[in-house]
Design a protein around this motif. Structure first.
Motif: not given
Length: 225
Positions: A81, A85-88, A90, A124, A126, A128, A144
């Motif tokens: 994880d 820190s700069q992404h999302h 899921q 910024g 995402t 997955r 992504d």
């Protein structure tokens, strides 16, 4: 790539040796942090080289058996994880996914795919991680919303030491991450599937044979154990 962190470590070490007594605590902390950071990079590069050499030479140790893939993927996502820190990030993993695999090697596959996504997608966006049953198999994917992969690079993806496009200037590495993934998946009689749309992200996926029931699981891995 190996020379770069070695040069930084050597240069920083010599500087610290010469002027250590004149440095304030903040500067010492910054220099030591740089040493640790570059040592970690060097460790990762050497690990990839050694792992790929063992895999390519057929000397990798394997331990196949029923694997709780759901637990493995959740643990891997949680462990990595900090890379996002700069992404999302899921995570969408179906429960009770049991597959036939070497869990340590599959963990390495997922780690490499997630690390690859973190490196090569803009802040910024995402990423997955997902896994679902279907037709007797389980499909694992990392997708992504990044820039995607150009046709020229796609043809060489997974080749050892290949680092195409802007990757050469934006990241550090030997170009072995996806080559290791393909070698490991080959040991599992499967392959990496890459789907991409330049400018609209990409999806890396692979399948593993599902174990139909929990009867084949070791007692310690059965529900309620």
């Amino acid at each position: 790539e190996l020379r770069t962190p070695v040069t930084v470590i050597e240069g920083t070490g010599l500087t610290m040796e010469r002027i250590w007594d004149s440095l304030d605590d903040a500067t010492r902390k910054d220099l030591l942090g740089g040493l640790v950071s570059n040592a970690k990079v060097l460790h990762g590069l050497i690990t990839n080289l050694l792992d790929f050499s063992r895999l390519e030479g057929g000397h990798a140790e394997t331990n196949f058996g029923p694997t709780d893939l759901s637990a493995l993927l959740l643990a891997t996502g949680e462990r990595l994880d900090h890379l996002f820190s700069q992404h999302h990030l899921q995570v969408d993993v179906e429960q009770d996914l049991i597959v036939e695999s070497d869990p340590l090697l599959i963990d390495r596959v997922v780690e490499n795919l997630l690390a690859n996504a973190a490196k090569h997608t803009p802040a910024g966006t995402t990423v997955r991680l997902s896994a679902h049953r279907g037709n007797g198999d389980v499909t694992v994917s990392v997708a992504d919303d990044g820039p995607g992969i150009g046709r020229e690079d796609l043809a060489h993806l997974g080749e050892r030491f290949y680092r195409g496009g802007e990757i050469n200037t934006r990241t550090r590495g030997l170009g072995l991450g996806l080559a290791i993934v393909r070698e490991i998946l080959g040991l599992h009689a499967t392959d990496l599937v890459v789907e991409t749309n330049p400018g609209a992200g990409c999806r890396f996926s692979f399948t593993l044979p599902a174990v139909a029931t929990t009867d084949r699981l070791p007692a310690s891995m059965r529900p309620g154990a």
